[in-house]
Design a protein around this motif. Sequence first.
Motif, short mmCIF file in Angstrom:
data_model
loop_
_atom_site.label_atom_id
_atom_site.label_comp_id
_atom_site.label_asym_id
_atom_site.label_seq_id
_atom_site.Cartn_x
_atom_site.Cartn_y
_atom_site.Cartn_z
N GLY A 104 0.86 -1.32 0.05
CA GLY A 104 0.06 0.36 -0.01
C GLY A 104 0.74 1.28 0.03
N GLU A 105 0.27 2.38 0.32
CA GLU A 105 1.24 3.52 0.06
C GLU A 105 2.35 3.61 1.20
N ASN A 106 1.96 3.21 2.23
CA ASN A 106 3.18 3.05 3.51
C ASN A 106 4.34 2.28 2.99
N GLU A 107 4.00 0.99 2.48
CA GLU A 107 4.69 0.03 2.29
C GLU A 107 5.50 0.60 0.85
N ASP A 108 5.07 1.27 -0.13
CA ASP A 108 5.64 1.63 -1.10
C ASP A 108 6.60 2.66 -0.98
N LEU A 109 6.10 3.54 0.27
CA LEU A 109 7.31 4.63 0.70
C LEU A 109 8.56 4.17 1.30
N GLN A 110 8.17 2.87 2.39
CA GLN A 110 9.04 2.42 2.89
C GLN A 110 9.99 1.35 2.50
N GLY A 111 9.52 0.78 1.60
CA GLY A 111 10.09 -0.46 0.99
C GLY A 111 9.98 -1.76 1.52
N GLU A 112 9.08 -1.92 2.70
CA GLU A 112 8.84 -3.06 3.53
C GLU A 112 7.36 -3.20 3.55
N PRO A 113 7.01 -4.63 3.57
CA PRO A 113 5.59 -5.04 3.63
C PRO A 113 4.86 -4.91 4.79
N PHE A 114 3.62 -4.49 4.98
CA PHE A 114 2.81 -4.53 6.15
C PHE A 114 3.62 -3.65 7.29
#
Length: 247
Positions: A104-114
């Motif tokens: 999702g948005e956060n994962e796309d920004l941080q490069g980590e799932p969930f």
Amino acid sequence: MRWSERQRAMLGAMGIALWLPEHRVAPVAAAPDEPRSTKTAGVRAAPSDAPAAQAADIATLDWDALRARVASCRACRLCESRTQTVFGVGNPHAHCMIVGEAPGENEDLQGEPFVGAAGQLLDRMLPAIGLTRGAAEPARQVFIANTLKCRPPRNRNPDPSELARCSAYLVRQIELVQPKLLLAMGRFAVQVLLDSGEPIGRLRGRVHRWRDLPVVVTYHPAYLLRNPADKARAWADLCLAAAQLAR
Ligand code: URA
């Protein structure tokens, strides 16, 4: 089953009150494994316009090469809108591998799932069965991957051609991690691993197979945030997963 103080604390953290008699939330007796069939044998074939040679090549990669290949992937149009790919996180020798849906948005920004709200719930659920995303030995630290390595724009559902084009990466991750158990969270993980469009409610509560590996199906944490009444069922699924891991 008697709950220890620690288990009670964990259930509390998951938002599960012990309102059911304890014997009703204990793991469902390990159901007999489903017979293997072509229905449950694995990921759909790549679409005819996807280079089969590319999938065959992915099947030869080691962990670092696979990570690099994912990072540079341009197999579908999601590469145009992503900030970065999300390969997965955790122990590359984990006994339990969790398969979610897509960044999702956060994962796309941080490069980590969930790492968003659903991830926070997942992080509270895992310790309930002695697992963690944080550094630990392979029996305790999970590996978390998604069916898609790139975020679908506006968090729309993955489309079938994206799932088909990305599946070779997930397959190779599973082959390299060699987990003892796959925990499929949500309908897209089920679609890819079990080639099934059945609702989660019809698939959970028994052990399926991906190749020779046991697969436990459960609700996606984002669904549980919207439907907290199903958390007790998710807890039973986790217990089934724990029983399977302990075999
Ligand atoms: N939901 C998923 O399925 N995966 C993520 O990485 C984040 C949210």
